[in-house]
Design a protein around this motif. Structure first.
Motif, PDB file in Angstrom:
ATOM      1  N   GLU A   1       3.991  19.879 -15.906  1.00 30.75           N
ATOM      2  CA  GLU A   1       4.715  18.612 -15.964  1.00 30.75           C
ATOM      3  C   GLU A   1       5.252  18.405 -17.374  1.00 30.75           C
ATOM      4  OE1 GLU A   1       4.397  13.990 -14.422  1.00 30.75           O
ATOM      5  OE2 GLU A   1       2.704  15.371 -14.157  1.00 30.75           O
TER       6      GLU A   1
ATOM      7  N   ILE B   1       9.065  18.891 -13.289  1.00 23.46           N
ATOM      8  CA  ILE B   1       8.015  19.892 -13.108  1.00 23.46           C
ATOM      9  C   ILE B   1       8.659  21.250 -13.381  1.00 23.46           C
ATOM     10  CG2 ILE B   1       6.498  21.076 -11.481  1.00 23.46           C
ATOM     11  CD1 ILE B   1       5.402  18.390 -12.188  1.00 23.46           C
TER      12      ILE B   1
ATOM     13  N   ARG C   1       8.424  25.035 -12.872  1.00 23.11           N
ATOM     14  CA  ARG C   1       7.749  26.012 -12.006  1.00 23.11           C
ATOM     15  C   ARG C   1       8.502  27.336 -12.055  1.00 23.11           C
ATOM     16  NH1 ARG C   1       6.863  25.522  -5.423  1.00 23.11           N
ATOM     17  NH2 ARG C   1       5.639  27.438  -5.180  1.00 23.11           N
TER      18      ARG C   1
END
Length: 320
Positions: A179, A251, A253
């Motif tokens: 995050e 986020i 990823r």
């Protein structure tokens, strides 16, 4: 210049707003500004209490604060205010609409559903979306009414809780990753901050606002990923017509930044992320406030909103 710090409001984020307002009041430079605290309890308070101010520094959060309502009222009164304008404020407050616009522009954002009430409840649709999910008020903030859901057994209660705070609910697929948050001031990206909750499994209300609730520090990303994050943040800011300053939550990823939401009036409490990012860029809190006021005055001037607060007739007429 007489600056009114407008705080409080009627939303679920009232207490956070008061904290933001208190911090702004403490840091505004008294050699530059005559500072006036303005606490809003009901809508009628605004037109009564802003009489005679030259600028409204908004410390409001949530409905009747971030949704464009106060911004429109201040424009009607001819009083310059801080942050984004009416359209952007309304867009960013509506998570469903803002995510639609971001996805249409090719900005990655987690898959989601949006329901207008329990009559649209569809557990099968959520199963197809894929657990775990976050259930949150569509127009809420500060994680109030937001719950993580790992299976169908806890879904209904989470939806009902979110609907206590708003008339529509967002069910968003949980994207696992790092995050991060990207603060933008004047279209300049400040240092990116990584977030890890200490006391809970996710960045909830207590992690955000309690001392020591989360580990938040500047992250140095590989050049290629930093470029992707910067592009996603600035693009989101522009797509949603933000101005002056905002905070873009993401986020990260597998090197891909997924935009969660854009905050047009991010928190400015001692534990808030934007001031921490500004400090990492060498900008003290009082300097950050100076910059926000300066940019806001320029933005309002460009949009034809001049300082008419001394024309008491117009203010009085609005309050009748």
């Amino acid at each position: 210049m007489k600056v009114g710090v407008v705080m409080g409001g009627m939303s679920s984020e009232r207490e956070i707003s008061l904290m933001t307002g208190k911090e702004m009041l403490a840091w505004l430079d008294r050699s530059k500004y005559e500072v006036v605290p303005i606490e809003i309890v009901k809508e009628e308070d605004l037109s009564e209490q802003v009489q005679g101010i030259d600028f409204a520094l908004l410390a409001l959060h949530g409905a009747y604060g971030e949704d464009g309502t106060v911004q429109a009222a201040l424009e009607s009164l001819g009083i310059p205010y801080s942050g984004s304008g009416v359209e952007s404020s309304a867009l960013c407050m509506d998570k469903n609409r803002s995510k639609q616009l971001l996805r249409a522009a090719g900005i990655p954002t987690p898959d989601w559903l949006c329901w207008s009430g329990m009559e649209e409840y569809d557990a099968e649709a959520v199963a197809q979306l894929g657990y775990p999910v976050f259930v949150k008020p569509n127009s809420g903030g500060s994680s109030v009414g937001t719950l993580p859901v790992t299976d169908e057994a806890s879904l209904k209660a989470a939806v009902q809780e979110a609907l206590r705070w708003d008339s529509s609910v967002l069910i968003e697929q949980l994207v696992e990753g790092e995050e991060i948050t990207c603060s933008i001031v004047g279209e300049e990206l400040l240092p990116v901050i990584g977030i890890r909750s200490k006391a809970s499994a996710w960045f909830d209300y207590h992690a955000k606002y309690q001392d020591g609730g989360a580990e938040e520090q500047v992250v140095i990303l590989p050049t290629e990923i930093q470029t992707s994050v910067q592009d996603a943040a600035i693009s989101s800011y522009r797509i949603l017509k933000c101005s002056v300053y905002s905070r873009v939550d993401m986020i990260l990823r597998n090197g891909i930044p997924y935009v969660l939401e854009v905050n047009t009036l991010p928190g400015m409490t001692p534990n808030s992320l934007l001031p921490k990012s500004a400090q990492a860029a060498g900008l003290k809190f009082n300097e950050l406030l100076d910059r926000i006021i300066e940019l806001s005055l320029q933005e309002r001037e460009q949009n034809g909103i001049h300082n008419l607060s001394l024309q008491k007739e117009s203010v009085t007429a609005y309050g009748k």
